[in-house]
Design an enzyme around this catalytic site. Structure first.
Site, PDB file in Angstrom:
ATOM      1  N   GLU A 293      -1.292   2.055   6.934  1.00 50.34           N
ATOM      2  CA  GLU A 293      -1.011   2.684   5.596  1.00 50.34           C
ATOM      3  C   GLU A 293      -2.302   3.263   5.147  1.00 50.34           C
ATOM      4  O   GLU A 293      -3.395   2.725   5.163  1.00 50.34           O
ATOM      5  CB  GLU A 293      -0.681   1.806   4.752  1.00 50.34           C
ATOM      6  CG  GLU A 293       0.057   2.651   3.385  1.00 50.34           C
ATOM      7  CD  GLU A 293       0.732   1.957   2.230  1.00 50.34           C
ATOM      8  OE1 GLU A 293       1.183   1.073   2.472  1.00 50.34           O
ATOM      9  OE2 GLU A 293       0.821   2.566   1.266  1.00 50.34           O
TER      10      GLU A 293
ATOM     11  N   GLU B 253       1.969  -8.256   5.052  1.00 52.82           N
ATOM     12  CA  GLU B 253       0.580  -7.492   4.868  1.00 52.82           C
ATOM     13  C   GLU B 253      -0.723  -8.445   5.229  1.00 52.82           C
ATOM     14  O   GLU B 253      -0.520  -9.414   4.857  1.00 52.82           O
ATOM     15  CB  GLU B 253       0.490  -6.853   3.478  1.00 52.82           C
ATOM     16  CG  GLU B 253       1.563  -5.975   3.089  1.00 52.82           C
ATOM     17  CD  GLU B 253       1.470  -5.619   1.546  1.00 52.82           C
ATOM     18  OE1 GLU B 253       0.252  -5.631   0.811  1.00 52.82           O
ATOM     19  OE2 GLU B 253       2.220  -4.761   1.205  1.00 52.82           O
TER      20      GLU B 253
ATOM     21  N   ASP C 295      10.333  -6.825   3.600  1.00 56.72           N
ATOM     22  CA  ASP C 295       9.003  -7.280   3.405  1.00 56.72           C
ATOM     23  C   ASP C 295       9.214  -8.592   2.634  1.00 56.72           C
ATOM     24  O   ASP C 295       9.941  -8.848   1.844  1.00 56.72           O
ATOM     25  CB  ASP C 295       8.407  -6.288   2.139  1.00 56.72           C
ATOM     26  CG  ASP C 295       7.590  -5.159   2.856  1.00 56.72           C
ATOM     27  OD1 ASP C 295       6.947  -5.183   3.603  1.00 56.72           O
ATOM     28  OD2 ASP C 295       7.372  -4.187   1.839  1.00 56.72           O
TER      29      ASP C 295
ATOM     30  N   LYS D 111       8.265  -8.189   7.503  1.00 55.41           N
ATOM     31  CA  LYS D 111       7.149  -7.579   7.349  1.00 55.41           C
ATOM     32  C   LYS D 111       6.239  -8.350   6.442  1.00 55.41           C
ATOM     33  O   LYS D 111       6.671  -8.607   5.421  1.00 55.41           O
ATOM     34  CB  LYS D 111       6.970  -6.006   6.801  1.00 55.41           C
ATOM     35  CG  LYS D 111       5.786  -5.365   7.024  1.00 55.41           C
ATOM     36  CD  LYS D 111       5.802  -3.797   6.929  1.00 55.41           C
ATOM     37  CE  LYS D 111       6.128  -3.159   5.727  1.00 55.41           C
ATOM     38  NZ  LYS D 111       5.133  -3.494   4.473  1.00 55.41           N
TER      39      LYS D 111
ATOM     40  N   ASP E  73       8.901  -3.838  -0.443  1.00 56.44           N
ATOM     41  CA  ASP E  73       8.674  -4.518  -1.548  1.00 56.44           C
ATOM     42  C   ASP E  73       8.436  -3.315  -2.623  1.00 56.44           C
ATOM     43  O   ASP E  73       8.029  -3.460  -3.844  1.00 56.44           O
ATOM     44  CB  ASP E  73       7.547  -5.521  -1.609  1.00 56.44           C
ATOM     45  CG  ASP E  73       6.366  -5.115  -1.188  1.00 56.44           C
ATOM     46  OD1 ASP E  73       6.013  -3.937  -0.832  1.00 56.44           O
ATOM     47  OD2 ASP E  73       5.332  -5.653  -1.124  1.00 56.44           O
ATOM     48  N   SER E  74       8.163  -1.963  -2.086  1.00 52.62           N
ATOM     49  CA  SER E  74       8.052  -0.828  -3.089  1.00 52.62           C
ATOM     50  C   SER E  74       9.428  -0.770  -3.918  1.00 52.62           C
ATOM     51  O   SER E  74       9.506   0.144  -4.906  1.00 52.62           O
ATOM     52  CB  SER E  74       7.992   0.139  -2.095  1.00 52.62           C
ATOM     53  OG  SER E  74       8.921   0.500  -1.348  1.00 52.62           O
TER      54      SER E  74
HETATM   55  O1  KIV Z   1       7.028  -1.424   0.639  1.00 52.75           O
HETATM   56  C1  KIV Z   1       6.853  -0.299   1.362  1.00 52.75           C
HETATM   57  O2  KIV Z   1       7.638   0.523   1.049  1.00 52.75           O
HETATM   58  C2  KIV Z   1       6.228  -0.233   2.542  1.00 52.75           C
HETATM   59  C3  KIV Z   1       5.728   1.164   3.067  1.00 52.75           C
HETATM   60  C4  KIV Z   1       5.170   1.958   2.031  1.00 52.75           C
HETATM   61  C5  KIV Z   1       5.240   0.939   4.506  1.00 52.75           C
HETATM   62  O3  KIV Z   1       5.437  -1.179   2.602  1.00 52.75           O
END
Ligand code: KIV
Length: 273
Positions: A190, A123, A91, A121, A52-53
């Site tokens: 992280e 969190e 994510d 994924k 989600d980055s």
């Molecule tokens: O969204 C992302 O890029 C991440 C990584 C930094 C692990 O969750």
């Protein structure tokens, strides 16, 4: 010695398990599009995270919060089309899973069905227990994410190192064990102290993937654009830049502008007769 029977074998949760068992580190990078995914896959990356980055890197938002499920699916579709071998993990975005296990399952199912990705994924630890259980029970592989969890940035207050205090370190350890017991196949750690990541990696039988968590994790992940130096304004201690693409691309574009302005592009061999 690689754990893969054949070089073109697909990476699966089973490969992750064997890599941990045999001490082979897992390599992971983010990607949000077909072209990048194709390059990473050809370079034999083990896993691609459609993080989600994307919210920051692709859309220019300050945080990961604004990205939507539909946008994550769009990014994941391109990545999946670019991959033959790597495992693709997507994510679940902010607002689509944390306080509503039914919504969590629906979101994960949409990602898997509409993008063809291989895992999701999430969190968090004990707070997302029910959501993890629902998704795992539906047959969807889940990667956990502990330590600095950017979706909670307004609660955490900053992007600084997490779990320095004993109480937060204890919670992280019990969350990691819980996620493993719920059936997660791997956990991202992280920005936590190296020795804490070492301890957690030592007690888990599933691989930990570190970002800013030191060398003892069972694998490493970086944001691709950071790793190739496209972003000159982001320089955390944990980041290694393997290229300086910001400078390279800037000078290529400057050269192109010069060539266009001065009629040096296109030349005769670049034109049709
Ligand atoms: O969204 C992302 O890029 C991440 C990584 C930094 C692990 O969750």
């Amino acid at each position: 010695m690689s754990v893969h029977a054949k070089p073109d074998d697909k990476i699966t949760t089973e490969t992750f398990r064997r890599m941990k068992e045999e001490g082979e580190k897992v390599s992971m990078l983010t990607a949000y599009d077909f072209t990048t995914a194709r390059i990473l896959d050809a370079a034999k990356i083990d896993a691609i995270l459609v993080g989600d980055s994307a919210s920051n890197v692709m859309a220019g938002h300050q945080t990961t919060l604004p990205v939507t499920l539909e946008q994550m699916i769009y990014h994941a579709q391109g990545v999946v089309r670019g991959v033959d071998r790597a495992m693709v993990i997507v994510d679940l975005p902010f607002g689509y899973y944390r306080s509503d296990p039914k919504k969590a399952l629906d979101s994960a199912v949409r990602i898997m069905k509409e993008s063809g990705a291989h895992a999701v994924k999430l969190e968090g630890g004990v707070e997302i227990k029910e959501s993890v259980v629902r998704i795992v029970n539906a047959g969807i592989p889940v990667m956990g994410h502990l330590g600095l969890t950017p979706q909670s940035i307004y609660q955490l207050g900053s992007y600084k190192l997490r779990a320095k205090e004993e109480s937060e370190a204890q919670k992280l350890k019990s969350d990691a064990l819980l996620l493993e017991s719920l059936g997660c196949f791997s956990i991202v750690l992280e920005k936590i102290p190296t020795l804490l990541a070492k301890e957690v990696s030592g007690v888990l039988s599933i691989p930990t993937i570190g970002i800013g968590a030191g060398v003892y994790c069972d694998g490493q992940v970086l944001v691709y654009q950071d790793m190739v130096g496209m972003n000159k304004d982001f320089s955390p201690k944990f980041l290694r830049r393997y290229l300086n693409l910001y400078t390279e691309i800037t000078s290529a574009v400057e050269q192109y502008v010069e060539d266009v302005k001065n009629l040096r592009f296109p030349n005769e061999s670049e034109s049709y007769g």
